[in-house]
Design an enzyme around this catalytic site. Structure first.
Site, mmCIF file in Angstrom:
data_model
loop_
_atom_site.group_PDB
_atom_site.id
_atom_site.type_symbol
_atom_site.label_atom_id
_atom_site.label_comp_id
_atom_site.label_asym_id
_atom_site.label_seq_id
_atom_site.Cartn_x
_atom_site.Cartn_y
_atom_site.Cartn_z
ATOM 1 C CB CYS A 93 -5.115 39.614 13.382
ATOM 2 S SG CYS A 93 -4.759 39.892 11.666
ATOM 3 C CD GLU A 94 -11.350 42.273 9.675
ATOM 4 O OE1 GLU A 94 -12.374 42.133 10.359
ATOM 5 O OE2 GLU A 94 -11.269 43.066 8.727
ATOM 6 C CG HIS A 95 -6.554 41.431 7.786
ATOM 7 N ND1 HIS A 95 -6.061 42.652 8.190
ATOM 8 C CD2 HIS A 95 -7.754 41.695 7.231
ATOM 9 C CE1 HIS A 95 -6.920 43.607 7.880
ATOM 10 N NE2 HIS A 95 -7.955 43.046 7.302
ATOM 11 C CG HIS A 96 -2.518 37.428 8.995
ATOM 12 N ND1 HIS A 96 -2.476 38.796 9.077
ATOM 13 C CD2 HIS A 96 -1.917 37.112 7.818
ATOM 14 C CE1 HIS A 96 -1.879 39.285 8.000
ATOM 15 N NE2 HIS A 96 -1.530 38.298 7.222
ATOM 16 C CD GLN A 133 -4.187 48.599 17.739
ATOM 17 O OE1 GLN A 133 -3.397 47.766 17.331
ATOM 18 N NE2 GLN A 133 -3.822 49.614 18.510
ATOM 19 C CG HIS A 174 -1.186 43.966 15.505
ATOM 20 N ND1 HIS A 174 -2.371 43.982 14.821
ATOM 21 C CD2 HIS A 174 -1.223 45.056 16.310
ATOM 22 C CE1 HIS A 174 -3.090 45.028 15.184
ATOM 23 N NE2 HIS A 174 -2.415 45.700 16.081
ATOM 24 C CB CYS A 190 -0.359 39.051 11.965
ATOM 25 S SG CYS A 190 -0.935 40.701 12.341
#
Lengths: 240, 251
Positions: free
Chosen positions: B142-145, B183, B211, B213
């Site tokens: 996940c590029e956010h977390h 995704q 996910h 996250c």
């Protein structure tokens, strides 16, 4: 003490020294010996108390370095706040360091005249592999034979949370959970079984998708009496 | 430059399809991978936009990996200290290096090009029925977390005289999933890569993923799954084809 040694392995580093003692009540507690907090009893070492020394900026900077090192563009929209989010996520995933068994259990031990097996099974567990910093997750099954004292059922799950939200090794995690219950309740016996999938084996390295690691800790009567152990294992295997 | 002209053409053609996402807001800056440094000054190179995946440049090399490993490992040591752990204890002594290498493995998609993987395995076959490869295990970040995403990818396409080696579909999934991803973008990139490579009559990609996250933190919903799909060409226009694809991947 075996337990203390295992605890020292999980102890915290320079800035805040955390050691686990066996206090006079017979169960362990985490204490933080930092400049801000000097009490030894049941206060929790929440992050709010040490906000002035918050490590968040350092964690953010570290994550920015990692993103750049991996070849990503840290200015693109999707990654702008990622260092902060990743730092907070990591802090959440290791929040077990700042929680004490004492807080969680202190009120919920009851005197009941119950001497049959009590099992709480299929407790979802999420932890971080201390070798690769990659998650491993699975289910925990806990059983104990009380000796006049029973514990609130959710407290078993909370004990799992405290020890699993750390950088862990599955063997140590299993033992810590068993020891914590043992110290708190002095039951006739405690059994803990963990079945987990390790992302460090699934996502990288050998890449075996379906492999699971099972560890168990049997204390007291579960270690000595094979029938008790069989009963526990049979009850936890049924209807998984 | 020819490249930018082509990019403009592509963007015009697919104006309705390609959403502007974080990857290409105009000409995105990508760190320049000169021989010198890992985190060099950003230079403006054409972004690896979704529509250009077929022609994209490799953004990372093995030498870059070696050069950036010490700084990533040092960053992990900082993280361990910041979390309150003792990086000198036995279990954590080599963790920064292991974690850095693991993270480089999880983003190895940046080192690979579609064109390398596919170039040989396109064959002329007179086949115009649906081809499906399903249950491809997928692992992404996940590029956010910076926490794992994992799930399954189902790919189907209607060839137009050209078919692709089956494992190459899985390799395309690997290249795009071993990156910091969202995704939705992953689904689209896989579909577009196949379209660009084969010019088939249609492509359908469905991803069903968990996910971490959402599972390990945040809302903590254990059983939630996210499903995204991209339908291009005849899969988009003809509902019967789409239905056939969806029922075959469910069976």
């Amino acid at each position: 003490m075996e337990y203390q040694k295992a605890a020292e392995l999980n102890s915290m580093g320079k800035g805040k020294i955390v050691t686990e003692y066996l206090c006079r009540n017979g169960f362990s507690e985490l204490t933080v010996d930092s400049k801000k907090v000097s009490v030894q009893h049941k206060n929790d070492t929440s992050r709010k108390e040490t906000e002035e020394e918050s490590p968040l900026p350092a964690l953010e900077a570290a994550y920015t370095t990692i993103l750049r090192g991996l070849g990503e563009n840290t200015d693109r929209q999707g990654l702008l706040k990622t260092p902060l989010r990743a730092a907070k996520a990591m802090q959440f995933l290791t929040k077990g360091y700042h929680e004490t068994i004492y807080d969680v259990l202190n009120d919920a031990i009851f005197d009941e005249n119950h001497e049959e097996l009590v099992i709480v099974k299929d407790i979802d567990m999420f932890s971080l592999c201390e070798h690769h910093l990659v998650p491993f997750f699975g289910k925990v099954h806990i059983g104990y034979l009380p000796s006049k004292k029973v514990v609130g059922l959710s407290k078993l799950a909370r004990i799992v949370e405290i020890y699993s939200r750390r950088l862990q090794v599955q063997e140590r995690l299993t033992k810590q959970i068993a020891m914590a219950i043992s110290e708190a309740l002095q039951p006739v016996g405690v059994a803990v079984v963990i079945e987990a999938a390790h992302m460090c084996m699934v996502m990288r390295g050998v890449q075996k998708m379906n492999s699971r690691t099972v560890t168990s800790a049997m204390l007291g009567v579960f270690r000595e009496d094979p029938k008790a152990r069989e009963e526990f294992l049979a009850l936890t295997k049924g209807a998984q | 430059m020819e490249r930018s002209k082509q990019k403009q053409m592509n963007q015009n053609e697919n104006e309705t399809e390609a959403p502007i996402n974080g990857h290409f807001d105009g000409r995105a800056k990508v760190p320049g991978w000169s021989a010198g440094g890992a985190a060099g000054t950003p230079s403006t190179v054409p972004s690896s936009s979704v529509m250009e995946s077929w022609r994209e440049e490799r953004t990372r090399s093995l030498e870059d990996n070696e050069m950036s490993l010490p700084s990533i490992a040092a960053a992990y040591t900082t993280i361990l200290r910041g979390l309150g752990e003792d990086p000198q204890r036995q279990g954590l002594l080599k963790t920064p290096w292991r974690a850095a290498t693991a993270m480089q493995f999880f983003t190895k998609g940046y080192q690979e090009k579609i064109i390398d993987v596919l170039n040989d395995a396109i064959f002329d076959e007179d086949h115009d029925e649906m081809v499906i490869v399903k249950d491809i295990d997928m692992f992404s970040m996940c590029e956010h977390h910076l926490v794992p995403i994992f799930g399954r990818v189902h790919i189907g396409y209607l060839p137009n005289k050209r078919v692709l080696g089956l494992s190459k579909l899985a390799r395309i999934v690997e290249i795009y999933s071993r990156r910091l991803q969202v995704q939705e973008r992953l689904t689209k990139q896989i579909a577009v890569a196949i379209t660009e490579a084969l010019q088939p009559a249609g492509v359908g990609v469905v991803i069903e993923a968990t996910h971490m996250c959402m599972v390990m933190r945040g809302v903590q919903k254990m059983n939630s799954k996210t499903v995204t799909s991209t339908m291009l060409g005849v899969f988009r226009e003809d509902p019967k084809t789409r239905d056939e694809f969806l029922s075959l991947i469910r069976s």
